[in-house]
Design an enzyme around this catalytic site. Sequence first.
Site, PDB file in Angstrom:
ATOM      1  CG  HIS A  69      -1.991  -0.977   1.241  1.00  0.00           C
ATOM      2  ND1 HIS A  69      -3.150  -0.795   1.944  1.00  0.00           N
ATOM      3  CD2 HIS A  69      -2.114  -2.175   0.618  1.00  0.00           C
ATOM      4  CE1 HIS A  69      -3.951  -1.834   1.764  1.00  0.00           C
ATOM      5  NE2 HIS A  69      -3.336  -2.684   0.965  1.00  0.00           N
ATOM      6  CD  GLU A  76      -2.131   4.288   3.026  1.00  0.00           C
ATOM      7  OE1 GLU A  76      -3.318   4.561   3.261  1.00  0.00           O
ATOM      8  OE2 GLU A  76      -1.788   3.425   2.193  1.00  0.00           O
ATOM      9  CB  CYS A 129      -6.837  -0.386   5.136  1.00  0.00           C
ATOM     10  SG  CYS A 129      -5.092  -0.868   5.049  1.00  0.00           S
ATOM     11  CB  CYS A 152      -2.294   1.847   5.992  1.00  0.00           C
ATOM     12  SG  CYS A 152      -1.837   0.922   4.502  1.00  0.00           S
TER      13      CYS A 152
END
Length: 153
Positions: free
Chosen positions: A51, A53, A81, A84
């Site tokens: 992801h 992040e 999410c 993260c």
Amino acid sequence: MHEKYMKEALKEARKAYEKEEVPIGAVIVKDNKIISRAHNLRETKKQACAHAEILAIVKACRKLDAWRLEGCDMYVTLEPCAMCAGAIINARISKLYIGAMEPKTGAVGSKINLLENIKFNHTVEVHTGICETESKKILQDFFAELRKMKKKV
């Protein structure tokens, strides 16, 4: 100033879009300077944890040669999410600036708010709605295009 950094995160989201990745971008700022930037690469890397992040945190840790990112702010185009959000807590990010909220899986206020939970050893100051329209639009365009492509198949 916050728009400036979110626009940089949006540039990262556009890079993801061009790679047919979900267009989410993130930048990490320390002392008014971008120290890392990243975009989603889950499909490209075939990794669930790729992801924006997480990738930005990894780069920032390398840059600072530290796992604690105290005094760093993150700008991300979509609400993180749970995975993260946990990484943001563990990295000790000071402030998080979010473009658009994610009602389905958001862990910073939409479904749950992990970042302001005083039960954790670190809390993160959260600001939402930075370049919200642009952040939503890139995602809407991406998924509309994806649906069109699936109908053709």
